[in-house]
Design a protein around this motif. Structure first.
Motif, short mmCIF file in Angstrom:
data_model
loop_
_atom_site.label_atom_id
_atom_site.label_comp_id
_atom_site.label_asym_id
_atom_site.label_seq_id
_atom_site.Cartn_x
_atom_site.Cartn_y
_atom_site.Cartn_z
N GLN A 1 0.83 -1.20 0.00
CA GLN A 1 0.00 0.00 0.00
C GLN A 1 0.87 1.26 0.00
O GLN A 1 0.49 2.28 -0.59
CB GLN A 1 -0.92 -0.02 1.21
CG GLN A 1 -2.00 1.06 1.20
CD GLN A 1 -2.87 0.98 2.43
OE1 GLN A 1 -2.40 0.62 3.51
NE2 GLN A 1 -4.15 1.31 2.29
N ARG A 2 2.04 1.17 0.63
CA ARG A 2 2.94 2.33 0.70
C ARG A 2 3.47 2.71 -0.68
O ARG A 2 3.95 3.83 -0.87
CB ARG A 2 4.13 2.02 1.62
CG ARG A 2 3.75 1.56 3.00
CD ARG A 2 4.88 1.69 4.00
NE ARG A 2 6.17 1.29 3.49
CZ ARG A 2 6.79 0.16 3.83
NH1 ARG A 2 6.20 -0.71 4.64
NH2 ARG A 2 7.98 -0.11 3.37
N PHE A 3 3.39 1.79 -1.63
CA PHE A 3 3.97 2.04 -2.95
C PHE A 3 2.91 2.21 -4.04
O PHE A 3 3.20 2.08 -5.22
CB PHE A 3 4.92 0.88 -3.32
CG PHE A 3 6.08 0.74 -2.38
CD1 PHE A 3 7.24 1.48 -2.58
CD2 PHE A 3 6.02 -0.11 -1.28
CE1 PHE A 3 8.32 1.38 -1.71
CE2 PHE A 3 7.09 -0.22 -0.40
CZ PHE A 3 8.24 0.52 -0.62
N ARG A 4 1.67 2.51 -3.60
CA ARG A 4 0.60 2.76 -4.57
C ARG A 4 1.05 3.91 -5.48
O ARG A 4 1.33 5.01 -5.02
CB ARG A 4 -0.68 3.15 -3.84
CG ARG A 4 -1.84 3.37 -4.79
CD ARG A 4 -3.06 3.85 -4.04
NE ARG A 4 -3.93 2.77 -3.62
CZ ARG A 4 -4.15 2.43 -2.36
NH1 ARG A 4 -3.54 3.09 -1.38
NH2 ARG A 4 -4.97 1.45 -2.06
N PRO A 5 1.18 3.66 -6.80
CA PRO A 5 1.75 4.68 -7.70
C PRO A 5 0.81 5.87 -7.92
O PRO A 5 -0.40 5.72 -7.95
CB PRO A 5 1.97 3.91 -9.01
CG PRO A 5 0.99 2.79 -8.97
CD PRO A 5 0.84 2.42 -7.51
N ILE A 6 1.43 7.03 -8.04
CA ILE A 6 0.68 8.24 -8.40
C ILE A 6 0.33 8.16 -9.87
O ILE A 6 1.07 7.60 -10.67
CB ILE A 6 1.53 9.49 -8.12
CG1 ILE A 6 1.90 9.54 -6.63
CG2 ILE A 6 0.81 10.77 -8.53
CD1 ILE A 6 2.89 10.62 -6.29
N PRO B 1 5.47 5.53 -12.86
CA PRO B 1 5.68 4.07 -12.93
C PRO B 1 5.67 3.43 -11.55
O PRO B 1 5.85 4.11 -10.53
CB PRO B 1 7.08 3.96 -13.58
CG PRO B 1 7.77 5.23 -13.19
CD PRO B 1 6.69 6.28 -13.17
N ILE B 2 5.46 2.14 -11.53
CA ILE B 2 5.51 1.38 -10.27
C ILE B 2 6.95 1.35 -9.76
O ILE B 2 7.89 1.14 -10.52
CB ILE B 2 4.98 -0.05 -10.49
CG1 ILE B 2 3.49 -0.02 -10.86
CG2 ILE B 2 5.21 -0.93 -9.26
CD1 ILE B 2 2.92 -1.37 -11.26
N ASP B 3 7.11 1.54 -8.47
CA ASP B 3 8.44 1.53 -7.86
C ASP B 3 8.86 0.08 -7.57
O ASP B 3 8.77 -0.40 -6.44
CB ASP B 3 8.43 2.36 -6.57
CG ASP B 3 9.81 2.47 -5.92
OD1 ASP B 3 10.79 1.93 -6.50
OD2 ASP B 3 9.90 3.09 -4.84
N TYR B 4 9.32 -0.60 -8.61
CA TYR B 4 9.65 -2.03 -8.50
C TYR B 4 10.71 -2.28 -7.43
O TYR B 4 10.56 -3.16 -6.58
CB TYR B 4 10.15 -2.54 -9.85
CG TYR B 4 10.54 -4.00 -9.86
CD1 TYR B 4 9.58 -4.99 -10.14
CD2 TYR B 4 11.83 -4.42 -9.56
CE1 TYR B 4 9.92 -6.34 -10.14
CE2 TYR B 4 12.18 -5.75 -9.55
CZ TYR B 4 11.23 -6.71 -9.85
OH TYR B 4 11.58 -8.04 -9.83
#
Length: 259
Positions: free
Chosen positions: A103-108, A112-115
């Motif tokens: 949930q902390r890495f839900r992309p804006i 891009p997704i913070d892989y």
């Protein structure tokens, strides 16, 4: 005549089932370390799903999904193959503790997704579990040897990350520091020396005074195989000389993973 992905799945299945069997017979902390095996397998599957999602073909995860893991995992693996976006991924994991991490890495929107951020957070959670098991369920020389085994592993992981990010991807110091695991024996001065090194050779010499650095300097192999060679040697030594079943068991599991 056999697809590489299929072969890899068969090898992973063999490692998982053999390791699970060993854990059942190691009555002191084997059951606890089976949690590590399960969480490691789940972490790998989440990262596979994220990778396919970033590539724009999340449905392809179904073709690499390890069916054998369905009997052991808390994750709905087929659901990972049906996701269309990051929200679907979160929904598929909503009943697990992985939800709060991802949930902390839900992309804006538009980003891009913070892989690498997701990968680091999931594996940090995995390794924290290992250290908790060691601290809460072992004592004496067993705890000392298991802690040393994981310290070596963590030092090598952090060393690899610094070398790869600095010399292959030319990442900046701040990003590299944020990618390191908060475990192991490397001090801030050691990390600073690695970040200041101009070449991989200088990086090896920068750790000459440390226990892990002495192992690195003695290793006669490429940077790509360096960590595996050192970890392999450490595990073989533990298998031959340790008198503690859980240490031998975990060393053997690490050996299987390397092979």
């Amino acid at each position: 005549e056999i697809h590489r992905g299929r072969l890899e799945t068969l090898l992973r299945q063999k490692i998982f089932e053999d390791s699970a069997a060993l854990c059942r017979y190691e009555i002191s902390v084997g059951e606890r370390f089976s949690q590590y095996l399960q969480q490691r397998a789940e972490t790998e599957q989440i990262m596979h799903s994220v990778m396919h999602l970033m590539a724009g073909s999340p449905e392809e995860y179904l073709f690499t999904m390890p069916a054998y893991l369905n009997r052991h995992t808390r994750i709905d693996l087929p659901a990972l193959g049906r996701i269309k976006n990051y929200e679907d991924l979160l929904n598929a994991l909503s009943h697990t503790h992985y939800y709060k991490i991802l949930q902390r890495f839900r992309p804006i929107q538009g980003q891009p997704i913070d892989y690498y951020g997701i990968e680091n957070a999931l594996y940090q959670d995995l390794y924290a579990l290992c250290y908790r098991i060691i601290k809460e369920h072992t004592h004496g020389e067993t705890r000392q040897q298991l802690t040393q085994l994981f310290h070596v592993y963590m030092d090598l992981e952090n060393y690899d990350s610094i070398i790869r990010l600095k010399f292959n991807y030319h990442a900046g110091p701040d990003f590299i520091r944020s990618s390191l695991f908060p475990f192991g024996t490397l001090k801030e001065r050691h990390i600073a020396a690695l970040l200041e090194a101009e070449t991989p050779e200088e990086a090896r010499k920068a750790l000459a005074s440390t226990s892990i650095g002495k192992r690195i300097l003695k290793a006669d192999t490429s940077e790509e195989l360096l960590s595996m060679q050192i970890e392999y040697g450490e595990c073989r030594k533990k298998i031959r000389f340790s008198t503690h079943p859980s240490v031998v068991m975990l060393s053997y599991i690490f050996l299987m993973q390397i092979e």
